[in-house]
Write a protein that holds these residues in place. Structure first.
Motif, PDB file in Angstrom:
ATOM      1  N   ARG A  22       0.832  -1.207   0.000  1.00  0.00           N
ATOM      2  CA  ARG A  22       0.000   0.000   0.000  1.00  0.00           C
ATOM      3  C   ARG A  22       0.865   1.254   0.000  1.00  0.00           C
ATOM      4  O   ARG A  22       0.569   2.231  -0.677  1.00  0.00           O
ATOM      5  N   VAL A  23       1.953   1.189   0.776  1.00  0.00           N
ATOM      6  CA  VAL A  23       2.859   2.343   0.823  1.00  0.00           C
ATOM      7  C   VAL A  23       3.465   2.586  -0.556  1.00  0.00           C
ATOM      8  O   VAL A  23       3.508   3.719  -1.044  1.00  0.00           O
ATOM      9  N   ASN A  24       3.884   1.486  -1.212  1.00  0.00           N
ATOM     10  CA  ASN A  24       4.451   1.629  -2.558  1.00  0.00           C
ATOM     11  C   ASN A  24       3.459   2.250  -3.524  1.00  0.00           C
ATOM     12  O   ASN A  24       3.806   3.115  -4.324  1.00  0.00           O
ATOM     13  N   ALA A  25       2.206   1.780  -3.446  1.00  0.00           N
ATOM     14  CA  ALA A  25       1.172   2.287  -4.343  1.00  0.00           C
ATOM     15  C   ALA A  25       0.968   3.781  -4.117  1.00  0.00           C
ATOM     16  O   ALA A  25       0.901   4.576  -5.060  1.00  0.00           O
ATOM     17  N   LEU A  26       0.906   4.160  -2.835  1.00  0.00           N
ATOM     18  CA  LEU A  26       0.705   5.575  -2.498  1.00  0.00           C
ATOM     19  C   LEU A  26       1.883   6.424  -2.970  1.00  0.00           C
ATOM     20  O   LEU A  26       1.709   7.506  -3.539  1.00  0.00           O
ATOM     21  N   GLU A  27       3.083   5.890  -2.741  1.00  0.00           N
ATOM     22  CA  GLU A  27       4.302   6.610  -3.110  1.00  0.00           C
ATOM     23  C   GLU A  27       4.340   6.851  -4.615  1.00  0.00           C
ATOM     24  O   GLU A  27       4.625   7.961  -5.079  1.00  0.00           O
ATOM     25  N   THR A  28       4.010   5.788  -5.388  1.00  0.00           N
ATOM     26  CA  THR A  28       4.015   5.902  -6.852  1.00  0.00           C
ATOM     27  C   THR A  28       3.013   6.958  -7.302  1.00  0.00           C
ATOM     28  O   THR A  28       3.312   7.807  -8.159  1.00  0.00           O
ATOM     29  N   LEU A  29       1.843   6.897  -6.715  1.00  0.00           N
ATOM     30  CA  LEU A  29       0.778   7.838  -7.082  1.00  0.00           C
ATOM     31  C   LEU A  29       1.187   9.288  -6.798  1.00  0.00           C
ATOM     32  O   LEU A  29       1.073  10.173  -7.647  1.00  0.00           O
ATOM     33  N   LEU A  30       1.712   9.510  -5.594  1.00  0.00           N
ATOM     34  CA  LEU A  30       2.105  10.871  -5.204  1.00  0.00           C
ATOM     35  C   LEU A  30       3.265  11.374  -6.061  1.00  0.00           C
ATOM     36  O   LEU A  30       3.326  12.554  -6.419  1.00  0.00           O
ATOM     37  N   MET A  31       4.164  10.441  -6.433  1.00  0.00           N
ATOM     38  CA  MET A  31       5.312  10.834  -7.247  1.00  0.00           C
ATOM     39  C   MET A  31       4.842  11.213  -8.641  1.00  0.00           C
ATOM     40  O   MET A  31       5.238  12.228  -9.199  1.00  0.00           O
TER      41      MET A  31
END
Ligand code: FE
Length: 206
Positions: A22-31
């Motif tokens: 979930r953290v990876n998904a959020l990080e990718t989205l925000l980036m």
């Protein structure tokens, strides 16, 4: 084919359950949206993993053990006293020190999420954020403590403190025996992270 509650549960279990995903998904989205800079993020993670950690809290505990004026100041205004040592910032706006004695053992939990005194202890361990710890530390603290290897005398009371976004706690464990005359640096080596959460004792003097 009937769609009973078991099937329903199963359907959910195929979704990513690992917080890291979930953290990876959020990080990718925000980036992708240009809202975060990965280098800045890495710098923050490095700060909290390597520069800010339990060694800060250990220095506070060691000083409290060796300097009675500091100790008094620590218990009368923890936030200011630790800020004077340079320990302040995010997740440490209001900190209260709790003193362990022969009669009272303090243990800290955040029943709602994972509130923790970051400037003093760094990032909370995984177990601190677990549902089991958050629920059981309040319901059966002695049992939880025993599982952490903290055996208390029957006449020692356990006090459980629920951290919030407004208030974080630092347990000041009892000074180990046989450490008379030790320097603050030597003493700090004995102070473990868990002893400042209340789920452990400091190391024994060797
Ligand atoms: Fe919390």
């Amino acid at each position: 084919m009937p769609h009973d509650s078991n099937d329903h549960t199963h359907a959910h279990s195929v979704l990513p359950s690992d917080p890291a995903l979930r953290v990876n998904a959020l990080e990718t989205l925000l980036m992708r949206k240009g809202l975060i800079d990965l280098n800045a993020l890495d710098a923050i993670i490095d700060t909290y993993q390597n520069k800010i950690g339990p060694q800060n809290g250990a220095m506070v505990v060691a000083r409290a053990w060796s300097d009675s004026a500091f100790c008094n100041s620590l218990f009368s205004d923890t936030t200011k006293t630790v800020a004077d040592l340079g320990f302040y910032g995010r997740q440490g706006e209001h900190i209260v020190a709790l003193q362990n004695t022969d009669k009272i053992h303090n243990i800290v939990v955040c029943t709602l999420c994972s509130c923790y005194p970051w400037p003093l202890l760094g990032i909370p361990p995984t177990w601190y954020k677990s549902d089991a710890y958050r629920a059981r530390a309040v319901r059966e603290p002695r049992k939880v403590l025993a599982e952490f290897g903290v055996a208390l005398l029957n006449d020692t009371s356990v006090r459980v403190w629920d951290s919030t976004a407004e208030l974080r706690y630092l347990v000041i464990p009892q000074r180990p025996e046989g450490t008379e005359g030790w320097s603050e640096l030597q003493l700090a080596e004995l102070v473990t992270r868990d002893s400042m959460i209340g789920t452990g004792f400091p190391k024994d003097a060797q």
